[in-house]
Scaffold this motif. Structure first.
Motif, short mmCIF file in Angstrom:
data_model
loop_
_atom_site.label_atom_id
_atom_site.label_comp_id
_atom_site.label_asym_id
_atom_site.label_seq_id
_atom_site.Cartn_x
_atom_site.Cartn_y
_atom_site.Cartn_z
N MET A 1 81.99 -12.89 20.07
CA MET A 1 80.70 -12.18 19.98
C MET A 1 79.56 -13.18 19.93
SD MET A 1 79.34 -9.53 17.05
CE MET A 1 80.63 -8.36 17.44
N LYS A 2 78.53 -12.96 20.74
CA LYS A 2 77.42 -13.88 20.75
C LYS A 2 76.59 -13.72 19.49
CE LYS A 2 77.02 -14.19 25.76
NZ LYS A 2 76.11 -14.06 26.91
N ARG A 3 76.01 -14.84 19.07
CA ARG A 3 75.18 -14.85 17.89
C ARG A 3 73.72 -15.00 18.29
NH1 ARG A 3 77.75 -16.43 12.83
NH2 ARG A 3 80.01 -16.36 13.08
N ALA A 4 72.84 -14.54 17.44
CA ALA A 4 71.41 -14.65 17.72
C ALA A 4 70.78 -15.58 16.71
CB ALA A 4 70.73 -13.29 17.65
N LEU A 5 69.88 -16.41 17.19
CA LEU A 5 69.16 -17.32 16.32
C LEU A 5 67.87 -16.64 15.90
CD1 LEU A 5 68.88 -20.14 15.10
CD2 LEU A 5 67.77 -20.86 17.21
N LEU A 6 67.72 -16.40 14.62
CA LEU A 6 66.51 -15.78 14.08
C LEU A 6 65.63 -16.88 13.53
CD1 LEU A 6 64.71 -13.47 13.09
CD2 LEU A 6 66.08 -13.43 11.00
N LEU A 7 64.42 -17.00 14.06
CA LEU A 7 63.51 -18.01 13.60
C LEU A 7 62.38 -17.33 12.85
CD1 LEU A 7 63.27 -20.43 16.62
CD2 LEU A 7 64.77 -20.51 14.64
N THR A 78 58.31 -12.04 17.91
CA THR A 78 58.39 -12.29 19.34
C THR A 78 59.76 -12.90 19.64
OG1 THR A 78 57.38 -14.49 19.06
CG2 THR A 78 55.91 -12.67 19.64
N GLY A 79 60.35 -12.51 20.75
CA GLY A 79 61.63 -13.09 21.11
C GLY A 79 62.48 -12.13 21.92
N ASP A 80 63.71 -12.55 22.19
CA ASP A 80 64.59 -11.75 23.04
C ASP A 80 65.82 -11.20 22.32
OD1 ASP A 80 65.93 -14.12 22.70
OD2 ASP A 80 65.77 -14.75 24.79
N ALA A 81 65.97 -11.49 21.02
CA ALA A 81 67.08 -10.91 20.25
C ALA A 81 66.60 -9.66 19.54
CB ALA A 81 67.60 -11.92 19.23
N GLU A 82 67.30 -8.56 19.74
CA GLU A 82 66.93 -7.29 19.10
C GLU A 82 67.36 -7.30 17.64
OE1 GLU A 82 67.55 -2.44 19.55
OE2 GLU A 82 68.48 -3.84 20.99
N LEU A 83 66.41 -7.07 16.74
CA LEU A 83 66.67 -7.14 15.31
C LEU A 83 66.49 -5.77 14.66
CD1 LEU A 83 64.71 -10.44 14.51
CD2 LEU A 83 67.14 -10.18 15.09
N VAL A 84 67.30 -5.52 13.66
CA VAL A 84 67.21 -4.30 12.87
C VAL A 84 66.79 -4.69 11.46
CG1 VAL A 84 68.43 -2.31 11.96
CG2 VAL A 84 68.95 -3.15 14.26
N ALA A 139 70.95 -6.45 16.07
CA ALA A 139 71.32 -5.10 16.48
C ALA A 139 72.71 -5.10 17.09
CB ALA A 139 70.31 -4.55 17.47
N ALA A 140 73.46 -4.04 16.85
CA ALA A 140 74.80 -3.91 17.41
C ALA A 140 74.73 -3.92 18.93
CB ALA A 140 75.45 -2.62 16.93
N GLY A 141 75.60 -4.71 19.55
CA GLY A 141 75.66 -4.78 20.99
C GLY A 141 74.64 -5.70 21.62
N ASP A 142 73.77 -6.32 20.81
CA ASP A 142 72.79 -7.24 21.37
C ASP A 142 73.46 -8.51 21.88
OD1 ASP A 142 70.59 -9.58 20.96
OD2 ASP A 142 69.59 -7.69 21.36
N GLU A 143 72.95 -9.06 22.96
CA GLU A 143 73.56 -10.25 23.56
C GLU A 143 73.14 -11.53 22.86
OE1 GLU A 143 75.84 -10.49 25.93
OE2 GLU A 143 76.00 -8.31 25.88
N GLY A 144 72.24 -11.43 21.91
CA GLY A 144 71.80 -12.62 21.18
C GLY A 144 70.62 -13.29 21.83
N GLY A 145 70.14 -14.35 21.21
CA GLY A 145 68.97 -15.06 21.70
C GLY A 145 68.17 -15.59 20.53
N ARG A 146 66.86 -15.56 20.66
CA ARG A 146 65.98 -16.12 19.64
C ARG A 146 64.81 -15.18 19.40
NH1 ARG A 146 62.77 -21.90 19.83
NH2 ARG A 146 60.82 -21.17 18.95
N THR A 147 64.49 -14.96 18.15
CA THR A 147 63.33 -14.16 17.78
C THR A 147 62.62 -14.81 16.61
OG1 THR A 147 64.23 -12.06 18.59
CG2 THR A 147 62.55 -11.93 16.89
N ASP A 148 61.28 -14.89 16.72
CA ASP A 148 60.45 -15.45 15.65
C ASP A 148 59.82 -14.31 14.86
OD1 ASP A 148 61.00 -17.79 16.98
OD2 ASP A 148 59.08 -17.87 18.01
N VAL A 149 59.82 -14.43 13.52
CA VAL A 149 59.29 -13.37 12.66
C VAL A 149 58.29 -13.98 11.67
CG1 VAL A 149 59.85 -11.54 11.02
CG2 VAL A 149 61.47 -12.13 12.82
N LEU A 150 57.19 -13.28 11.47
CA LEU A 150 56.17 -13.69 10.50
C LEU A 150 55.77 -12.50 9.63
CD1 LEU A 150 53.71 -15.79 12.72
CD2 LEU A 150 55.25 -16.68 10.96
N VAL A 151 55.42 -12.80 8.37
CA VAL A 151 54.84 -11.81 7.47
C VAL A 151 53.34 -12.11 7.37
CG1 VAL A 151 54.72 -11.01 5.08
CG2 VAL A 151 56.94 -11.35 6.17
N HIS A 152 52.54 -11.06 7.46
CA HIS A 152 51.08 -11.18 7.45
C HIS A 152 50.50 -10.53 6.19
CE1 HIS A 152 50.83 -11.93 11.95
NE2 HIS A 152 52.05 -11.46 11.82
#
Length: 209
Positions: A1-7, A78-84, A139-152
């Motif tokens: 299963m592919k993993r996603a890098l959460l930044l 912003t990014g290409d990994a779907e996050l829940v 997210a279930a079934g996501d192919e993985g990738g990278r997503t950047d998250v910020l709190v404002h």
């Protein structure tokens, strides 16, 4: 299963269990003239996300405003990994057993938008302290990738954002100002090189005489 890098703020965050042992937790603080954001998570355990293995990220937001008002708290990504995301709010510091006064669910099983736009989570009086807890998973079934998250946080004429692990953490300064600082740094380095060159030339002339 592919993993996603959460930044978070351009720094990878770790996959924590639902009841993490904060042995390796790291605290980052963004302090403006009014707003204060305190981020706590185990960044060293970061690196990848799997469905059902969420990252837990706590951010406390407070303000020291001269006049009564409100503070708005939001999140962007912003990014290409779907996050829940599950987002909960406690108006007291979190305890090992949860929120002492009872938590408020802000979002549940939420597919986090990744268009970079801030999504408001909650608002509070600037005399209060909000303790926001984000539980972020791939997210279930996501192919993985990278997503950047910020709190404002925004209030009393000031805005602030915070990420994690020493990444992007800014407060209320225009991007133009950052450009000026960056240009100043380049000029300073250039000036130091110029001084060093002049000194070397003067030393060479002295040796020749």
């Amino acid at each position: 299963m592919k993993r996603a890098l959460l930044l978070v703020g351009l720094v990878a965050v770790g996959a924590l269990s639902a009841q993490p042992a904060w042995a390796a937790s790291t605290t980052q603080v963004v302090q403006g003239q009014i707003l204060r954001l305190v981020s706590v998570a185990d960044w060293d355990a970061a690196g990848s996300l799997l469905p059902g293995e969420p990252v837990q990220w706590d951010v406390a937001v407070s303000a020291d405003a001269p006049d009564p008002g409100t503070v708005t708290i939001g999140v962007s990504a912003t990014g290409d990994a779907e996050l829940v995301v599950d987002a909960t709010l406690c108006m007291q510091p979190w305890a090992a057993s949860g929120c002492p006064g009872g938590e408020t669910v802000l979002r549940s099983d939420w597919s986090l938008p990744r268009d970079g736009a801030e999504v408001v989570l909650t608002r509070m009086a600037d005399t209060e302290t909000a303790h926001v807890r984000l539980s972020i998973a791939l997210a279930a079934g996501d192919e993985g990738g990278r997503t950047d998250v910020l709190v404002h946080a925004t209030g009393a004429g000031e805005s602030a954002t915070i990420g994690g692990g020493g990444g992007l953490a800014t407060t209320g300064v225009s991007p133009v100002v950052y450009g000026i600082f960056a240009g100043g740094a380049v000029l300073l380095v250039g000036g130091m090189l110029l001084v060093a060159t002049r000194r070397r030339r003067s030393r060479d002339v002295g040796d020749e005489s």
